[in-house]
Design a protein around this motif. Structure first.
Motif, mmCIF file in Angstrom:
data_model
loop_
_atom_site.group_PDB
_atom_site.id
_atom_site.type_symbol
_atom_site.label_atom_id
_atom_site.label_comp_id
_atom_site.label_asym_id
_atom_site.label_seq_id
_atom_site.Cartn_x
_atom_site.Cartn_y
_atom_site.Cartn_z
ATOM 1 N N GLY A 226 0.831 -1.191 0.000
ATOM 2 C CA GLY A 226 0.000 0.000 0.000
ATOM 3 C C GLY A 226 0.867 1.242 0.000
ATOM 4 O O GLY A 226 1.805 1.340 0.795
ATOM 5 N N VAL A 227 0.577 2.169 -0.894
ATOM 6 C CA VAL A 227 1.319 3.432 -0.962
ATOM 7 C C VAL A 227 0.316 4.562 -0.768
ATOM 8 O O VAL A 227 -0.632 4.703 -1.544
ATOM 9 C CB VAL A 227 2.061 3.593 -2.301
ATOM 10 C CG1 VAL A 227 2.892 4.878 -2.290
ATOM 11 C CG2 VAL A 227 2.961 2.385 -2.564
ATOM 12 N N GLY A 228 0.521 5.348 0.265
ATOM 13 C CA GLY A 228 -0.445 6.368 0.631
ATOM 14 C C GLY A 228 -0.214 7.706 -0.040
ATOM 15 O O GLY A 228 0.588 7.848 -0.969
ATOM 16 N N GLU A 229 -0.938 8.694 0.457
ATOM 17 C CA GLU A 229 -0.794 10.078 0.011
ATOM 18 C C GLU A 229 -1.368 10.954 1.111
ATOM 19 O O GLU A 229 -2.416 10.636 1.686
ATOM 20 C CB GLU A 229 -1.524 10.313 -1.309
ATOM 21 C CG GLU A 229 -2.989 9.949 -1.280
ATOM 22 C CD GLU A 229 -3.590 9.682 -2.647
ATOM 23 O OE1 GLU A 229 -4.779 9.979 -2.831
ATOM 24 O OE2 GLU A 229 -2.881 9.160 -3.526
ATOM 25 N N ALA A 230 -0.674 12.029 1.430
ATOM 26 C CA ALA A 230 -1.110 12.912 2.509
ATOM 27 C C ALA A 230 -2.131 13.932 2.044
ATOM 28 O O ALA A 230 -2.755 14.605 2.862
ATOM 29 C CB ALA A 230 0.094 13.619 3.125
ATOM 30 N N THR A 231 -2.287 14.086 0.727
ATOM 31 C CA THR A 231 -3.389 14.842 0.131
ATOM 32 C C THR A 231 -3.938 13.991 -1.000
ATOM 33 O O THR A 231 -3.259 13.090 -1.501
ATOM 34 C CB THR A 231 -2.953 16.207 -0.441
ATOM 35 O OG1 THR A 231 -2.385 16.010 -1.748
ATOM 36 C CG2 THR A 231 -1.924 16.895 0.454
ATOM 37 N N HIS A 232 -5.142 14.303 -1.438
ATOM 38 C CA HIS A 232 -5.734 13.543 -2.536
ATOM 39 C C HIS A 232 -5.431 14.150 -3.897
ATOM 40 O O HIS A 232 -5.935 13.643 -4.907
ATOM 41 C CB HIS A 232 -7.249 13.452 -2.359
ATOM 42 C CG HIS A 232 -7.707 12.186 -1.699
ATOM 43 N ND1 HIS A 232 -7.114 10.962 -1.924
ATOM 44 C CD2 HIS A 232 -8.718 11.948 -0.820
ATOM 45 C CE1 HIS A 232 -7.731 10.027 -1.218
ATOM 46 N NE2 HIS A 232 -8.701 10.596 -0.536
ATOM 47 N N SER A 233 -4.620 15.215 -3.944
ATOM 48 C CA SER A 233 -4.403 15.811 -5.264
ATOM 49 C C SER A 233 -3.126 16.626 -5.324
ATOM 50 O O SER A 233 -3.145 17.825 -5.601
ATOM 51 C CB SER A 233 -5.604 16.678 -5.667
ATOM 52 O OG SER A 233 -5.525 17.042 -7.032
ATOM 53 N N SER A 234 -1.991 15.955 -5.079
ATOM 54 C CA SER A 234 -0.676 16.575 -5.276
ATOM 55 C C SER A 234 0.096 15.777 -6.320
ATOM 56 O O SER A 234 0.174 14.542 -6.235
ATOM 57 C CB SER A 234 0.118 16.631 -3.966
ATOM 58 O OG SER A 234 -0.456 17.548 -3.063
ATOM 59 N N HIS A 235 0.657 16.477 -7.284
ATOM 60 C CA HIS A 235 1.403 15.842 -8.370
ATOM 61 C C HIS A 235 2.480 14.905 -7.849
ATOM 62 O O HIS A 235 2.653 13.793 -8.359
ATOM 63 C CB HIS A 235 2.035 16.923 -9.255
ATOM 64 C CG HIS A 235 3.290 16.497 -9.942
ATOM 65 N ND1 HIS A 235 3.292 15.659 -11.035
ATOM 66 C CD2 HIS A 235 4.602 16.770 -9.663
ATOM 67 C CE1 HIS A 235 4.544 15.441 -11.418
ATOM 68 N NE2 HIS A 235 5.355 16.094 -10.610
ATOM 69 N N ASP A 236 3.214 15.333 -6.838
ATOM 70 C CA ASP A 236 4.383 14.574 -6.385
ATOM 71 C C ASP A 236 3.999 13.194 -5.868
ATOM 72 O O ASP A 236 4.738 12.219 -6.067
ATOM 73 C CB ASP A 236 5.116 15.365 -5.303
ATOM 74 C CG ASP A 236 5.502 16.746 -5.792
ATOM 75 O OD1 ASP A 236 6.675 16.963 -6.117
ATOM 76 O OD2 ASP A 236 4.600 17.609 -5.872
#
Length: 436
Positions: free
Chosen positions: A70-80
């Motif tokens: 699983g690879v997360g994201e701290a926002t739902h819409s950042s390019h990086d």
């Protein structure tokens, strides 16, 4: 003898009396949290796909033999975050034998995109425009389009060993899935097909994705429960006909969509149960796919959904915890954090999408300390980091966990209790959304 013995004792006294204090005077002080992280952090060259991937080799060792990452994201819409997942997936395909990219998107959306990446069926731009609406509009971005197109190019070169695309979420099941399930059942048993068609009557979407989700949420609670009863009966009928595993899974996806809405959203306790159901269903979809295909899976979702602990009582148990229950050590998750930057989100009224900017991270936050590590962007294995960082990482403190609407948080997160591995980025920029 006496002299020699006295001399020996004198030597020991000199040794103990002068050398030891000298050693004490030069003893290194205990490391700080940042110094402990410095010792185990591995720098990242870039977030963008392409070029040398030797900087990802430490991640290979951290992931080890995991079947689902699983690879997360701290926002739902950042390019990086999106670009990094693209880069990681390409690397894991080439170096670790991964073959499936799973996205926090509806099951039927995944089927349409899988048809494209495997068979070249359809136009990915149109599929993304039609499928990624309302809660899923964030996925209709240039980074994911690039990933999907790369997957298609890879499969043209490797037709006998393709990469696959799946969606694991529940909010929507497209009309084509209803039609496929009915057609397959009817081909084997026309009477059962006719009965199934009756059970699904009025449930097939006839409007766009976003409109369907909105209208479903607006239906009376009793009507939503009745719809779930019918999809449940339909699922049992499909099972009784002896349908193949794929047909049963598609009928299950239809049922999960109906059951996702069959909660009383006026009751706080029911909202929590609905969120638990969603995370459990998403995990079940991933587990079914992994066991059915035998492929290794990179799962893309929010940090909260890939992790083990919830920071919000409205989310009693997260997808990552369900996956750990099902896979044990064969599930590993990577949390993503950032110090500053921009992202897309709606306002709290969900009336408009706008670009927001935050940071630098506030004093006392996880990111404030993480950003003091010597590397701008880096990965660290939270399971093996030394003291005192190990204890520090297990304590909850304010952390960016931004969803589809903002302001949101910060939320108190214990990083080492939530994630196995952490990737920290110094700065992120908002993703480029398509068709807006």
């Amino acid at each position: 003898m006496t002299w020699k013995r006295t001399t020996t004792i004198l030597t020991l006294i000199v040794t103990l009396g002068t050398a030891v204090p000298a050693a004490a005077a030069t003893r290194a002080p205990a490391p700080t949290v940042v110094e402990a992280l410095d010792r185990t952090a591995h720098p990242l060259r870039t977030v963008d796909p392409g070029g040398d991937t030797r900087d990802l080799r430490p991640l290979d060792r951290m992931i080890a033999d995991a079947e689902v990452v699983g690879v997360g994201e701290a926002t739902h819409s950042s390019h990086d975050f999106f670009a990094l997942k693209d880069r990681l997936f390409r690397h894991l395909v080439e170096k670790k034998g991964f073959r499936t990219f799973a996205l926090e998107a509806p099951w039927s959306t995944g089927l349409r995109l899988d048809d494209y990446v495997v068979h070249g069926k359809g136009d990915p731009r149109r599929i993304m425009r039609e499928e990624f609406q309302r809660d899923y509009l964030w996925w209709n971005n240039t980074d994911y389009l690039r990933l999907v197109e790369w997957m298609r190019e890879y499969n043209i070169r490797h037709p006998a060993d393709p990469v696959r695309f799946i969606g694991d979420d529940t909010a929507w099941t497209g009309p084509e899935v209803y039609d496929e399930v009915v057609a397959r059942v009817a081909a084997a048993d026309p009477a059962s097909g006719e009965r199934l068609n009756g059970l699904y009557r009025g449930l097939r979407p006839t409007v766009p994705t976003g409109t369907y989700i909105e209208s479903y949420l607006g239906k009376p609670y009793a009507e939503r429960r009745e719809m779930a009863e019918r999809t449940g009966e339909a699922l049992e009928l499909v099972r009784r006909t002896g349908a193949d595993g794929g047909t049963v899974q598609d009928a299950t996806a239809i049922d999960r969509t109906a059951r996702q809405y069959a909660f009383d959203f006026e009751e706080p306790g029911q909202i929590a149960e609905a969120m638990r159901y969603r995370d459990q269903a998403m995990a079940a979809n991933v587990l079914w796919w992994q066991r059915h295909t035998g492929t290794k899976v990179l799962l893309s979702a929010h940090d909260a959904h890939v992790g083990y602990e919830s920071y919000d009582p409205a989310y009693p148990k997260m997808q990552g915890a369900f996956l750990r229950d099902g896979l044990g050590a064969a599930y590993v998750n990577i949390g993503l954090t950032f110090d500053r930057g921009s992202f897309n989100a709606t306002d709290q009224d969900e009336t408009a999408v706008r670009r927001w900017t935050v940071g630098p991270a506030a004093p006392g936050s996880n990111e404030r300390t993480l950003d003091r590590v010597r590397y701008r962007d880096y990965a660290v294995d939270l399971r093996t980091v030394g003291s005192p960082a190990r204890t520090w990482l297990r304590q909850a403190r304010p952390t960016y966990r931004i969803g589809t609407a903002y302001p949101d948080g910060p939320h108190d997160v214990a990083l080492a209790r939530t994630h196995d591995i952490l990737i920290h980025l110094h700065r992120v920029t908002a993703a480029r959304l398509r068709d807006r």
